[in-house]
Scaffold this active site. Structure first.
Site, PDB file in Angstrom:
ATOM      1  CG  ASN A   1      -1.752   1.203   1.383  1.00 22.38           C
ATOM      2  OD1 ASN A   1      -1.794   2.047   0.483  1.00 22.38           O
ATOM      3  ND2 ASN A   1      -2.435   1.338   2.513  1.00 22.38           N
TER       4      ASN A   1
ATOM      5  CE  LYS B   1      -0.213   3.186   4.799  1.00 26.58           C
ATOM      6  NZ  LYS B   1      -0.159   3.258   6.246  1.00 26.58           N
TER       7      LYS B   1
ATOM      8  CG  HIS C   1      -5.963   1.751   5.197  1.00 27.89           C
ATOM      9  ND1 HIS C   1      -5.496   2.702   6.082  1.00 27.89           N
ATOM     10  CD2 HIS C   1      -4.954   0.872   5.008  1.00 27.89           C
ATOM     11  CE1 HIS C   1      -4.242   2.387   6.411  1.00 27.89           C
ATOM     12  NE2 HIS C   1      -3.893   1.285   5.771  1.00 27.89           N
TER      13      HIS C   1
ATOM     14  CD  GLU D   1      -3.026   5.344   6.778  1.00 25.95           C
ATOM     15  OE1 GLU D   1      -3.007   5.357   5.544  1.00 25.95           O
ATOM     16  OE2 GLU D   1      -2.110   4.852   7.475  1.00 25.95           O
TER      17      GLU D   1
ATOM     18  CD  GLU E   1      -3.401  -2.427   7.306  1.00 28.20           C
ATOM     19  OE1 GLU E   1      -2.335  -2.676   6.737  1.00 28.20           O
ATOM     20  OE2 GLU E   1      -4.026  -1.377   7.118  1.00 28.20           O
TER      21      GLU E   1
ATOM     22  N   GLY F   1       2.617   2.444  10.857  1.00 25.64           N
ATOM     23  CA  GLY F   1       3.554   3.555  10.689  1.00 25.64           C
ATOM     24  C   GLY F   1       4.257   3.956  11.972  1.00 25.64           C
TER      25      GLY F   1
ATOM     26  CB  SER G   1       5.379  -1.522  11.876  1.00 23.69           C
ATOM     27  OG  SER G   1       4.940  -0.210  12.166  1.00 23.69           O
TER      28      SER G   1
HETATM   29  P1  13P Z   1       3.067   0.541   7.651  1.00 23.35           P
HETATM   30  O1  13P Z   1       3.636  -0.744   7.096  1.00 23.35           O
HETATM   31  O2  13P Z   1       3.773   1.754   7.167  1.00 23.35           O
HETATM   32  O3  13P Z   1       2.950   0.478   9.152  1.00 23.35           O
HETATM   33  O4  13P Z   1       1.578   0.666   7.093  1.00 23.35           O
HETATM   34  C1  13P Z   1       0.697  -0.384   7.245  1.00 23.35           C
HETATM   35  C2  13P Z   1      -0.533  -0.093   6.460  1.00 23.35           C
HETATM   36  O5  13P Z   1      -1.325   0.759   6.826  1.00 23.35           O
HETATM   37  C3  13P Z   1      -0.747  -0.845   5.213  1.00 23.35           C
HETATM   38  O6  13P Z   1      -2.011  -0.644   4.714  1.00 23.35           O
END
Ligand code: 13P
Length: 263
Positions: free
Chosen positions: A12, A14, A104, A106, A176, A182, A222
């Site tokens: 992803n 982002k 997601h 976010e 997640e 992150g 992560s």
């Molecule tokens: P990170 O691997 O940066 O923690 O992000 C995970 C994520 O949100 C994947 O969709």
């Protein structure tokens, strides 16, 4: 009875890479994986670029006949019409997109997406032949209160309500934990297994044993080359949804090759 589930490693990106950076990343990723083409038959490798990069990445994948699979980060619940800024399932399908992330954390956190909208997006994806990657996960307070299993199971039950067992068998769930995204704070393999097993169990209760055996459940949060092997060693974890590390071709290729790592 257990069904073999092909591991799925999805990157992803982002809102990190533009279309030129995305193109370079896919080229480098394929080049890095090239001397081990067998990787692609054992592991499904998916990238989720920003919408602005989908066309260029699709052109590269098709033109060079790459085995990397295209995904998107979001889809509208609507089929077409006056929805400024949204991208529809038919538009994504036409671009050769196969997977789409929905719900997601976010999107839930910064764009007010609730369980009802996530369910509508899941249904929209399926309607247009896309495979939804339905994302669930608890915030830190929920985990501290020991409610993470109930919370994530409720998110899954809501997102999948009304689907057929066959539809559920073909989709992907992603656990997640919000506190691990992150942050460098990776859930332990046992944490990932606990929730991924509970999500599969919930699918089994509602949609039957065959759907539970077939549905793929990913862990995300992560994930790095150093942590992937022990996560993938868990029986109910079928892959990873990778954020930060997926924007580095060498790290992402290393994650795809988790089978070569010592567990
Ligand atoms: P990170 O691997 O940066 O923690 O992000 C995970 C994520 O949100 C994947 O969709």
């Amino acid at each position: 009875m257990s069904t073999p589930r092909t591991p799925l490693i999805a990157g992803n990106w982002k809102m990190v890479l533009d279309h030129q950076q995305g193109t370079l990343l896919v080229q480098k990723l394929d080049w890095t994986l090239k001397d081990a083409k067998h990787d692609y038959s054992a592991v499904e490798v998916v990238v989720l670029p920003s919408h602005t990069s989908l066309r260029t990445v699709q052109t590269l994948i098709e033109g060079d006949k790459l085995s990397i699979v295209l995904g998107a980060q979001d889809v509208s619940a609507h089929d077409a019409g006056a929805y400024t800024g949204e991208v529809s399932g038919p538009q994504l399908a036409k671009l050769g997109v196969r997977y789409v992330a929905v719900g997601h954390s976010e999107r839930r956190q910064y764009h007010g997406e609730d369980d009802t909208l996530v369910a509508a997006k899941t249904a929209a994806a399926l309607k247009h032949g896309l495979v939804p990657i339905v994302c669930v996960g608890e915030a830190l307070e929920v985990r501290r209160a020991g409610q993470h299993v109930e919370f994530t199971v409720a998110q899954v039950e809501s997102a999948l309500a009304g689907l057929s067992p066959e539809q559920v068998a073909g989709l992907v769930l992603a656990y997640e934990p919000v506190w691990a995204i992150g942050t460098g704070e990776v859930a332990t393999p046992e944490d990932a297994q606990e929730v991924c097993a509970a999500l599969r169990g919930a699918v089994g209760r509602v949609f039957g044993a065959d759907a539970a055996a077939a549905v793929r459940v990913l862990y995300g949060g992560s994930v790095k080359p150093a942590s992937i092997a022990s996560i993938m060693a868990q029986p109910d974890v079928d892959g990873a949804l990778v954020g930060g590390a997926s924007t580095d071709a060498v790290d992402f290729a290393s994650i795809v090759r988790f089978r070569d790592h010592p567990a």
